[in-house]
Design an enzyme around this catalytic site. Structure first.
Site, PDB file in Angstrom:
ATOM      1  N   ARG A   1       0.816  -1.373   0.046  1.00  0.00           N
ATOM      2  CA  ARG A   1      -0.040  -0.022  -0.097  1.00  0.00           C
ATOM      3  C   ARG A   1       0.836   1.288   0.182  1.00  0.00           C
ATOM      4  O   ARG A   1       2.102   1.002   0.210  1.00  0.00           O
ATOM      5  CB  ARG A   1      -1.121   0.148   1.069  1.00  0.00           C
ATOM      6  CG  ARG A   1      -0.748  -0.661   2.537  1.00  0.00           C
ATOM      7  CD  ARG A   1       0.623  -0.084   3.053  1.00  0.00           C
ATOM      8  NE  ARG A   1       0.225   1.557   3.395  1.00  0.00           N
ATOM      9  CZ  ARG A   1       1.136   2.363   3.396  1.00  0.00           C
ATOM     10  NH1 ARG A   1       2.508   1.759   3.550  1.00  0.00           N
ATOM     11  NH2 ARG A   1       1.295   3.628   3.669  1.00  0.00           N
TER      12      ARG A   1
ATOM     13  N   ARG B   1      -7.592  -0.048  -6.909  1.00  0.00           N
ATOM     14  CA  ARG B   1      -7.934   0.846  -5.893  1.00  0.00           C
ATOM     15  C   ARG B   1      -8.056   2.208  -6.552  1.00  0.00           C
ATOM     16  O   ARG B   1      -7.288   2.536  -7.460  1.00  0.00           O
ATOM     17  CB  ARG B   1      -6.921   1.039  -5.023  1.00  0.00           C
ATOM     18  CG  ARG B   1      -6.808  -0.277  -3.983  1.00  0.00           C
ATOM     19  CD  ARG B   1      -5.800  -0.110  -2.894  1.00  0.00           C
ATOM     20  NE  ARG B   1      -6.233   0.569  -1.859  1.00  0.00           N
ATOM     21  CZ  ARG B   1      -5.461   1.245  -0.645  1.00  0.00           C
ATOM     22  NH1 ARG B   1      -4.205   0.950  -0.709  1.00  0.00           N
ATOM     23  NH2 ARG B   1      -5.964   1.864   0.029  1.00  0.00           N
TER      24      ARG B   1
ATOM     25  N   ASP C   1      -2.010  10.584  -2.249  1.00  0.00           N
ATOM     26  CA  ASP C   1      -2.367   9.631  -2.956  1.00  0.00           C
ATOM     27  C   ASP C   1      -2.675  10.174  -4.306  1.00  0.00           C
ATOM     28  O   ASP C   1      -2.668   9.473  -5.313  1.00  0.00           O
ATOM     29  CB  ASP C   1      -3.455   8.846  -2.380  1.00  0.00           C
ATOM     30  CG  ASP C   1      -2.891   8.028  -1.378  1.00  0.00           C
ATOM     31  OD1 ASP C   1      -2.923   8.840  -0.065  1.00  0.00           O
ATOM     32  OD2 ASP C   1      -2.583   6.990  -1.605  1.00  0.00           O
TER      33      ASP C   1
HETATM   34  O1  MRU Z   1      -4.459   3.082   2.161  1.00  0.00           O
HETATM   35  P1  MRU Z   1      -2.884   3.329   2.005  1.00  0.00           P
HETATM   36  O2  MRU Z   1      -2.006   2.768   3.137  1.00  0.00           O
HETATM   37  O3  MRU Z   1      -2.493   2.969   0.607  1.00  0.00           O
HETATM   38  O4  MRU Z   1      -2.863   5.032   2.191  1.00  0.00           O
HETATM   39  C1  MRU Z   1      -1.557   5.478   2.016  1.00  0.00           C
HETATM   40  C2  MRU Z   1      -1.728   7.052   2.162  1.00  0.00           C
HETATM   41  O5  MRU Z   1      -2.470   7.549   2.394  1.00  0.00           O
HETATM   42  C3  MRU Z   1      -0.171   7.578   2.015  1.00  0.00           C
HETATM   43  O6  MRU Z   1       0.102   8.661   2.899  1.00  0.00           O
HETATM   44  C4  MRU Z   1      -0.114   7.884   0.782  1.00  0.00           C
HETATM   45  O7  MRU Z   1      -0.081   7.027  -0.164  1.00  0.00           O
HETATM   46  C5  MRU Z   1       1.437   8.716   0.421  1.00  0.00           C
HETATM   47  S1  MRU Z   1       2.551   7.244   0.279  1.00  0.00           S
HETATM   48  C6  MRU Z   1       4.027   7.890   0.000  1.00  0.00           C
END
Ligand code: MRU
Length: 362
Positions: free
Chosen positions: A47, A87, A238
């Site tokens: 993730r 996703r 993201d």
């Molecule tokens: O649901 P996730 O764990 O994939 O969400 C990740 C985040 O929100 C991170 O802060 C984001 O992807 C930045 S990663 C360098």
């Protein structure tokens, strides 16, 4: 740490460190086909926006490898769509798959319509994307380091570290960059309910690197800031819209509002691959809703009464006006972000890696 996403070219298999089991266990999940990749993305074996982008790139090669017969190109189209849509919020998935499509197009234009040269090209492109992501994180880390002062305590939300990228990290890359400059930096890691990326992953990474880290409940943020315990906030993203609105892990928006209230700088650190110039502002960013069970249970223990519904929005959008600077590998972008983002993407498209038509690799 750069071996949590490792491709075995001889056996055509992607080895992923299973982030669901950290910090207790360091176990790998091996992906050999599209089903494995989509499952690893959706269940969050891997993730973090840049990390899922790189995983998707390798996934495209595995997808190609599982196609067969005269209809292989149509099959591949469908498999690439499945990977791109695994996703919805992080744009890096779509970005990675589009870059592989462009690679496919280049191979066709070079005169070859066969699968074997395409597989070689996909594998090379995925390896390049993985290496480029580490470099981008190191570069933005150096730029961002200048935003932090010796002795600062930095609050971060979720995990935007090596695990969330191909290595080094974005928000944690900035912290690592400052530490490498000799600054004494302490970190507060929000635990980040419900998946606990902060408590489990950020704390694990920083502790391993001997960077002082304290875990705090998400709802301690106002108190910590009011006590003067936080000098700066750095988070990842993201998806960043063309106007600078930034989607990140649920809870980030609240942290940004509190930072504004307490006059604490709030930075977003992300590579250009996380910027989506086709989405004009945050209202156009799709917000993933994840299974209720992540909220209703911890492990096998139910926390909420049966049949009571829960919200499990995985992300929120921080409006651009709450962001002090967007830290990228092209420098720290300042408001107004629309122009700054346009200029950074333009500069990247003019770089030698860009194709002949000057189209940015995205
Ligand atoms: O649901 P996730 O764990 O994939 O969400 C990740 C985040 O929100 C991170 O802060 C984001 O992807 C930045 S990663 C360098």
């Amino acid at each position: 740490m750069e071996d949590h996403i490792r491709f075995d070219r001889q056996n055509l298999a992607l080895h992923l460190l299973d982030q669901r089991l950290l910090p207790e266990q360091e176990t790998e999940v091996i992906c050999r086909n599209t089903d494995d990749i989509v499952s690893a993305l959706q269940t969050m074996v891997v993730r973090g926006a840049p990390a899922i982008g790189v995983t998707a790139a390798w996934g495209c090669a595995l997808a190609l490898n599982e196609t067969s017969g005269p209809g292989w190109a149509t099959q591949l189209e469908e498999l690439l769509d499945r990977i791109a849509n695994a996703r919805p919020t992080a744009v890096n998935l779509r970005w990675a798959v589009e870059r592989m499509r462009k690679c496919w197009w280049k191979v066709i234009n070079s005169g070859s319509g066969d699968r074997d040269p395409l597989l070689a090209a996909f594998l090379d492109e995925a390896a390049r994307m993985q290496a480029e992501d580490v470099e981008a994180c190191k570069t933005l880390g150096r730029f961002g380091a200048d935003c932090l002062k010796d002795g600062d305590t930095v609050l971060t939300h979720c995990n935007a570290g090596a695990l969330a990228t191909a290595g080094y990290g974005t928000a944690l890359g900035v912290i690592r960059g400052a530490v490498e400059q000799g600054k004494r930096i302490k970190v507060i890691a929000d635990e980040t309910r419900p998946f606990l990326q902060g408590a489990r992953l950020t704390a694990w990474e920083l502790h391993k690197d001997n960077i002082p880290v304290t875990v705090a409940c998400d709802n301690a943020c106002a108190l910590l800031m009011s006590k003067g315990l936080v000098q700066s906030v750095v988070v990842g993203a993201d998806r960043i819209a063309a106007n600078g609105d930034a989607a990140n892990k649920i809870g980030t928006y609240g942290v940004a509002l509190l930072a504004k209230h307490f006059n604490i700088p709030f930075y977003v650190a992300a590579p250009l691959s996380t910027i989506d110039p086709t989405t004009s502002d945050g209202s156009g960013i799709p917000i993933e809703q994840r299974p209720e069970r992540e909220v209703t249970h911890v492990g096998d223990t139910r926390l909420t009464p049966e049949d009571v519904p829960v919200y499990n929005f995985a992300f929120d959008v921080t409006p651009a006006e709450l962001i002090t600077g967007i830290i990228t590998e092209k420098g720290v972008l300042q408001p107004p972000y629309g122009l700054a983002i346009w200029a950074a993407l333009n500069e990247a498209s003019a770089a030698p890696e860009a194709d002949d038509a000057g189209i940015i690799e995205r």
